[in-house]
Design a protein around this motif. Structure first.
Motif, mmCIF file in Angstrom:
data_model
loop_
_atom_site.group_PDB
_atom_site.id
_atom_site.type_symbol
_atom_site.label_atom_id
_atom_site.label_comp_id
_atom_site.label_asym_id
_atom_site.label_seq_id
_atom_site.Cartn_x
_atom_site.Cartn_y
_atom_site.Cartn_z
ATOM 1 N N ALA A 258 -14.256 37.267 -0.030
ATOM 2 C CA ALA A 258 -14.628 36.728 1.278
ATOM 3 C C ALA A 258 -14.927 35.236 1.204
ATOM 4 O O ALA A 258 -14.867 34.532 2.202
ATOM 5 N N ARG A 259 -15.230 34.730 0.011
ATOM 6 C CA ARG A 259 -15.576 33.314 -0.156
ATOM 7 C C ARG A 259 -14.483 32.493 -0.837
ATOM 8 O O ARG A 259 -14.707 31.370 -1.232
ATOM 9 N N GLY A 260 -13.307 33.079 -1.018
ATOM 10 C CA GLY A 260 -12.205 32.344 -1.637
ATOM 11 C C GLY A 260 -11.642 33.095 -2.830
ATOM 12 O O GLY A 260 -11.912 34.277 -3.020
ATOM 13 N N TRP A 261 -10.880 32.377 -3.634
ATOM 14 C CA TRP A 261 -10.258 32.991 -4.809
ATOM 15 C C TRP A 261 -11.288 33.108 -5.917
ATOM 16 O O TRP A 261 -12.006 32.156 -6.218
ATOM 17 N N ALA A 262 -11.384 34.275 -6.537
ATOM 18 C CA ALA A 262 -12.352 34.543 -7.607
ATOM 19 C C ALA A 262 -12.000 33.734 -8.849
ATOM 20 O O ALA A 262 -10.949 33.093 -8.923
ATOM 21 N N SER A 263 -12.857 33.807 -9.842
ATOM 22 C CA SER A 263 -12.616 33.121 -11.110
ATOM 23 C C SER A 263 -11.314 33.593 -11.736
ATOM 24 O O SER A 263 -10.923 34.751 -11.617
ATOM 25 N N GLU A 264 -10.701 32.674 -12.426
ATOM 26 C CA GLU A 264 -9.404 32.915 -13.058
ATOM 27 C C GLU A 264 -9.514 33.876 -14.241
ATOM 28 O O GLU A 264 -10.436 33.795 -15.035
ATOM 29 N N THR A 265 -8.561 34.788 -14.333
ATOM 30 C CA THR A 265 -8.430 35.685 -15.471
ATOM 31 C C THR A 265 -7.095 35.392 -16.128
ATOM 32 O O THR A 265 -6.068 35.339 -15.448
ATOM 33 N N LYS A 266 -7.077 35.187 -17.445
ATOM 34 C CA LYS A 266 -5.828 34.934 -18.164
ATOM 35 C C LYS A 266 -5.131 36.254 -18.452
ATOM 36 O O LYS A 266 -5.763 37.235 -18.839
ATOM 37 N N LEU A 267 -3.826 36.264 -18.275
ATOM 38 C CA LEU A 267 -3.014 37.454 -18.522
ATOM 39 C C LEU A 267 -1.928 37.127 -19.534
ATOM 40 O O LEU A 267 -1.381 36.034 -19.533
ATOM 41 N N ARG A 268 -1.596 38.086 -20.380
ATOM 42 C CA ARG A 268 -0.474 37.956 -21.313
ATOM 43 C C ARG A 268 0.544 39.029 -20.981
ATOM 44 O O ARG A 268 0.192 40.180 -20.734
#
Length: 190
Positions: free
Chosen positions: A155-165
């Protein structure tokens, strides 16, 4: 859109895209604080997912010249009258700075659909919309780098980034229910 283009022979302008008609001459009742022409989904993650899915389908059509979505502010807008953004505002903000819109192919477009973007520096962005009531596990084929970042919409924007492989050229992600997920790949060597 193809029919409209064939009928008039000119590019199609779609305006406005809204959840409900902007004006209903027969509406008299109010639903809580929302007037009859306002839709409560406008302010939710589902509103963002629906906007993203609609944008993905319309923006990749060769027959569409331009699209106008919603109003700017108010209960029919992308933000409230005080300027606080609704989740769909973040979908539009995620488009800023990207050059090319590319079509996505979904095997289950009523559950998950998306919009792919590229930039001149080789960076790629994928916005995924989850329409179902449960989160969806999705496999994404990608020919570039085996590393991406993902952020779910809140609701407040894009959440913290998660790195994916990636496992080979496949990324496995979970798309939130009635909401959106943003994935980025860096440019350069791709």
């Amino acid at each position: 859109m193809e029919t409209a283009r064939a009928y008039c022979g000119k590019p199609v302008v779609i305006s406005p895209v809204t959840f409900r008609p902007r004006f209903n001459p027969n509406a008299t009742a109010k639903d809580g604080l929302l007037a009859a022409e306002c839709d409560p989904r406008q302010t939710t993650g589902f509103g963002a997912a629906w906007t993203l899915g609609t944008l993905g389908r319309l923006a990749t059509s060769a027959d569409v010249h331009s699209i106008t979505f919603y109003e700017t502010a108010g209960l029919r807008g992308v933000m409230d009258s005080e300027g606080r953004p609704f989740p769909m505002w973040y979908v539009f903000a995620a488009l800023r700075g990207w050059d090319l819109v590319c079509e996505c192919e979904s095997t289950e477009p009523l559950e998950v659909d998306g919009l792919a973007l590229t930039r001149g520096d080789g960076a790629k962005r994928l916005l995924l919309a989850g329409f179902g009531r449960e989160k969806q596990r999705v496999s994404i084929e990608h020919a570039g780098s085996g590393v991406a970042s993902a952020r779910a919409l809140t609701a407040r924007g894009w959440a913290s980034e998660t790195k994916l492989r990636a496992a080979g050229s496949i990324f496995e992600v979970e798309v939130p229910s009635e909401n959106a997920l943003l994935m980025d790949w860096a440019g350069g060597a791709e």
